[in-house]
Design a protein around this motif. Structure first.
Motif, PDB file in Angstrom:
ATOM      1  N   LEU A  27       0.816  -1.208   0.000  1.00  0.00           N
ATOM      2  CA  LEU A  27       0.000   0.000   0.000  1.00  0.00           C
ATOM      3  C   LEU A  27       0.853   1.263   0.000  1.00  0.00           C
ATOM      4  O   LEU A  27       0.508   2.252  -0.629  1.00  0.00           O
ATOM      5  CB  LEU A  27      -0.935  -0.016   1.214  1.00  0.00           C
ATOM      6  N   HIS A  28       1.985   1.246   0.693  1.00  0.00           N
ATOM      7  CA  HIS A  28       2.794   2.461   0.796  1.00  0.00           C
ATOM      8  C   HIS A  28       3.436   2.861  -0.524  1.00  0.00           C
ATOM      9  O   HIS A  28       4.067   3.908  -0.617  1.00  0.00           O
ATOM     10  CB  HIS A  28       3.850   2.334   1.891  1.00  0.00           C
ATOM     11  N   SER A  29       3.282   2.071  -1.580  1.00  0.00           N
ATOM     12  CA  SER A  29       3.799   2.459  -2.890  1.00  0.00           C
ATOM     13  C   SER A  29       2.844   3.423  -3.597  1.00  0.00           C
ATOM     14  O   SER A  29       3.218   4.035  -4.589  1.00  0.00           O
ATOM     15  CB  SER A  29       4.034   1.233  -3.760  1.00  0.00           C
ATOM     16  N   GLN A  30       1.629   3.559  -3.100  1.00  0.00           N
ATOM     17  CA  GLN A  30       0.661   4.500  -3.672  1.00  0.00           C
ATOM     18  C   GLN A  30       0.896   5.896  -3.100  1.00  0.00           C
ATOM     19  O   GLN A  30       1.401   6.049  -1.999  1.00  0.00           O
ATOM     20  CB  GLN A  30      -0.769   4.053  -3.340  1.00  0.00           C
ATOM     21  N   PRO A  31       0.523   6.957  -3.826  1.00  0.00           N
ATOM     22  CA  PRO A  31       0.718   8.316  -3.307  1.00  0.00           C
ATOM     23  C   PRO A  31      -0.179   8.587  -2.108  1.00  0.00           C
ATOM     24  O   PRO A  31      -1.213   7.947  -1.928  1.00  0.00           O
ATOM     25  CB  PRO A  31       0.333   9.205  -4.491  1.00  0.00           C
ATOM     26  N   LEU A  32       0.243   9.521  -1.297  1.00  0.00           N
ATOM     27  CA  LEU A  32      -0.521   9.950  -0.125  1.00  0.00           C
ATOM     28  C   LEU A  32      -1.026  11.355  -0.408  1.00  0.00           C
ATOM     29  O   LEU A  32      -0.247  12.239  -0.780  1.00  0.00           O
ATOM     30  CB  LEU A  32       0.378   9.935   1.111  1.00  0.00           C
ATOM     31  N   TYR A  33      -2.328  11.555  -0.272  1.00  0.00           N
ATOM     32  CA  TYR A  33      -2.943  12.852  -0.528  1.00  0.00           C
ATOM     33  C   TYR A  33      -3.401  13.446   0.799  1.00  0.00           C
ATOM     34  O   TYR A  33      -3.855  12.723   1.688  1.00  0.00           O
ATOM     35  CB  TYR A  33      -4.159  12.716  -1.450  1.00  0.00           C
ATOM     36  N   SER A  34      -3.293  14.765   0.931  1.00  0.00           N
ATOM     37  CA  SER A  34      -3.790  15.430   2.141  1.00  0.00           C
ATOM     38  C   SER A  34      -4.522  16.711   1.769  1.00  0.00           C
ATOM     39  O   SER A  34      -4.194  17.366   0.777  1.00  0.00           O
ATOM     40  CB  SER A  34      -2.655  15.714   3.117  1.00  0.00           C
ATOM     41  N   LEU A  35      -5.530  17.027   2.568  1.00  0.00           N
ATOM     42  CA  LEU A  35      -6.314  18.238   2.387  1.00  0.00           C
ATOM     43  C   LEU A  35      -7.153  18.459   3.628  1.00  0.00           C
ATOM     44  O   LEU A  35      -7.203  17.597   4.511  1.00  0.00           O
ATOM     45  CB  LEU A  35      -7.214  18.148   1.155  1.00  0.00           C
ATOM     46  N   GLU A  36      -7.794  19.609   3.686  1.00  0.00           N
ATOM     47  CA  GLU A  36      -8.702  19.911   4.786  1.00  0.00           C
ATOM     48  C   GLU A  36     -10.139  19.801   4.288  1.00  0.00           C
ATOM     49  O   GLU A  36     -10.417  20.024   3.109  1.00  0.00           O
ATOM     50  CB  GLU A  36      -8.433  21.306   5.330  1.00  0.00           C
ATOM     51  N   VAL A  37     -11.028  19.445   5.217  1.00  0.00           N
ATOM     52  CA  VAL A  37     -12.440  19.281   4.855  1.00  0.00           C
ATOM     53  C   VAL A  37     -13.329  19.888   5.933  1.00  0.00           C
ATOM     54  O   VAL A  37     -12.921  20.036   7.086  1.00  0.00           O
ATOM     55  CB  VAL A  37     -12.827  17.788   4.683  1.00  0.00           C
ATOM     56  N   ILE A  38     -14.542  20.228   5.527  1.00  0.00           N
ATOM     57  CA  ILE A  38     -15.604  20.533   6.476  1.00  0.00           C
ATOM     58  C   ILE A  38     -16.354  19.231   6.673  1.00  0.00           C
ATOM     59  O   ILE A  38     -16.774  18.586   5.712  1.00  0.00           O
ATOM     60  CB  ILE A  38     -16.541  21.629   5.952  1.00  0.00           C
ATOM     61  N   SER A  39     -16.488  18.828   7.930  1.00  0.00           N
ATOM     62  CA  SER A  39     -17.062  17.528   8.247  1.00  0.00           C
ATOM     63  C   SER A  39     -18.443  17.678   8.869  1.00  0.00           C
ATOM     64  O   SER A  39     -18.597  18.430   9.831  1.00  0.00           O
ATOM     65  CB  SER A  39     -16.136  16.813   9.232  1.00  0.00           C
ATOM     66  N   PRO A  40     -19.435  16.954   8.350  1.00  0.00           N
ATOM     67  CA  PRO A  40     -20.747  16.980   9.001  1.00  0.00           C
ATOM     68  C   PRO A  40     -20.659  16.310  10.367  1.00  0.00           C
ATOM     69  O   PRO A  40     -20.169  15.205  10.491  1.00  0.00           O
ATOM     70  CB  PRO A  40     -21.656  16.214   8.044  1.00  0.00           C
ATOM     71  N   SER A  41     -21.038  17.013  11.367  1.00  0.00           N
ATOM     72  CA  SER A  41     -21.050  16.546  12.771  1.00  0.00           C
ATOM     73  C   SER A  41     -19.665  16.137  13.284  1.00  0.00           C
ATOM     74  O   SER A  41     -19.556  15.379  14.240  1.00  0.00           O
ATOM     75  CB  SER A  41     -22.050  15.403  12.970  1.00  0.00           C
ATOM     76  N   GLY A  42     -18.588  16.613  12.657  1.00  0.00           N
ATOM     77  CA  GLY A  42     -17.240  16.371  13.158  1.00  0.00           C
ATOM     78  C   GLY A  42     -16.732  14.950  13.029  1.00  0.00           C
ATOM     79  O   GLY A  42     -15.711  14.599  13.610  1.00  0.00           O
ATOM     80  N   ARG A  43     -17.404  14.121  12.261  1.00  0.00           N
ATOM     81  CA  ARG A  43     -16.984  12.723  12.144  1.00  0.00           C
ATOM     82  C   ARG A  43     -15.941  12.557  11.053  1.00  0.00           C
ATOM     83  O   ARG A  43     -15.863  13.350  10.118  1.00  0.00           O
ATOM     84  CB  ARG A  43     -18.174  11.813  11.887  1.00  0.00           C
ATOM     85  N   SER A  59      -6.627  24.603   9.585  1.00  0.00           N
ATOM     86  CA  SER A  59      -6.713  26.064   9.600  1.00  0.00           C
ATOM     87  C   SER A  59      -7.960  26.565   8.865  1.00  0.00           C
ATOM     88  O   SER A  59      -8.464  27.625   9.160  1.00  0.00           O
ATOM     89  CB  SER A  59      -5.452  26.677   8.994  1.00  0.00           C
ATOM     90  N   LEU A  60      -8.458  25.788   7.893  1.00  0.00           N
ATOM     91  CA  LEU A  60      -9.629  26.211   7.118  1.00  0.00           C
ATOM     92  C   LEU A  60     -10.907  25.495   7.522  1.00  0.00           C
ATOM     93  O   LEU A  60     -11.969  26.094   7.566  1.00  0.00           O
ATOM     94  CB  LEU A  60      -9.390  25.945   5.622  1.00  0.00           C
ATOM     95  N   GLY A  61     -10.836  24.204   7.765  1.00  0.00           N
ATOM     96  CA  GLY A  61     -12.037  23.408   8.000  1.00  0.00           C
ATOM     97  C   GLY A  61     -12.054  22.748   9.361  1.00  0.00           C
ATOM     98  O   GLY A  61     -11.432  23.221  10.307  1.00  0.00           O
ATOM     99  N   ASP A  62     -12.753  21.610   9.434  1.00  0.00           N
ATOM    100  CA  ASP A  62     -12.897  20.872  10.684  1.00  0.00           C
ATOM    101  C   ASP A  62     -11.816  19.820  10.884  1.00  0.00           C
ATOM    102  O   ASP A  62     -11.437  19.524  12.007  1.00  0.00           O
ATOM    103  CB  ASP A  62     -14.260  20.163  10.725  1.00  0.00           C
ATOM    104  N   LEU A  63     -11.360  19.214   9.776  1.00  0.00           N
ATOM    105  CA  LEU A  63     -10.407  18.104   9.855  1.00  0.00           C
ATOM    106  C   LEU A  63      -9.339  18.233   8.783  1.00  0.00           C
ATOM    107  O   LEU A  63      -9.595  18.747   7.701  1.00  0.00           O
ATOM    108  CB  LEU A  63     -11.112  16.756   9.613  1.00  0.00           C
ATOM    109  N   THR A  64      -8.158  17.716   9.103  1.00  0.00           N
ATOM    110  CA  THR A  64      -7.143  17.488   8.090  1.00  0.00           C
ATOM    111  C   THR A  64      -7.215  16.012   7.751  1.00  0.00           C
ATOM    112  O   THR A  64      -7.217  15.158   8.645  1.00  0.00           O
ATOM    113  CB  THR A  64      -5.741  17.849   8.603  1.00  0.00           C
ATOM    114  N   VAL A  65      -7.304  15.701   6.474  1.00  0.00           N
ATOM    115  CA  VAL A  65      -7.453  14.318   5.998  1.00  0.00           C
ATOM    116  C   VAL A  65      -6.210  13.931   5.218  1.00  0.00           C
ATOM    117  O   VAL A  65      -5.728  14.692   4.384  1.00  0.00           O
ATOM    118  CB  VAL A  65      -8.699  14.189   5.085  1.00  0.00           C
ATOM    119  N   GLN A  66      -5.693  12.737   5.517  1.00  0.00           N
ATOM    120  CA  GLN A  66      -4.675  12.108   4.684  1.00  0.00           C
ATOM    121  C   GLN A  66      -5.282  10.815   4.172  1.00  0.00           C
ATOM    122  O   GLN A  66      -5.844  10.044   4.950  1.00  0.00           O
ATOM    123  CB  GLN A  66      -3.405  11.798   5.460  1.00  0.00           C
TER     124      GLN A  66
END
Length: 97
Positions: A27-43, A59-66
């Protein structure tokens, strides 16, 4: 002065595994993407075909996602999967190796 005597001991090392074929790379041979999101109900998002980690620091939304895809997928595929799951992606998708 004390002398230390070296005594070799028989060692049985395990036989190394053969290299994985290109179609079954880890799995670690695939790229890793990250961004921020607005999450419904913080989940955190659950996305089929992706391994996802989240942090409640953004800094912009509710969560940082990788997210790392299980197969070939682009940043646009990640944005579409997040939108289908009810999340609002914010800012650019950053790609890490």
């Amino acid at each position: 002065m004390t002398a230390t005597q070296y005594r070799p001991t028989p060692t049985h090392l395990p036989t190394p595994e053969p290299a994985a074929p290109l179609g079954t790379l880890p799995l670690h041979s695939q790229p890793l993407y990250s961004l921020e999101v607005i999450s419904p109900s913080g989940r955190a998002p659950h996305l089929d075909g992706w391994t996802v980690q989240t942090w409640p620091v953004a800094s912009l939304g509710d969560l940082t996602v990788q997210a790392r895809p299980h197969g070939a997928a682009s940043p646009d595929d990640l944005l579409a999967a997040l939108t289908r799951a009810g999340f609002t992606p914010l800012g650019p998708v950053r790609t890490h190796r």
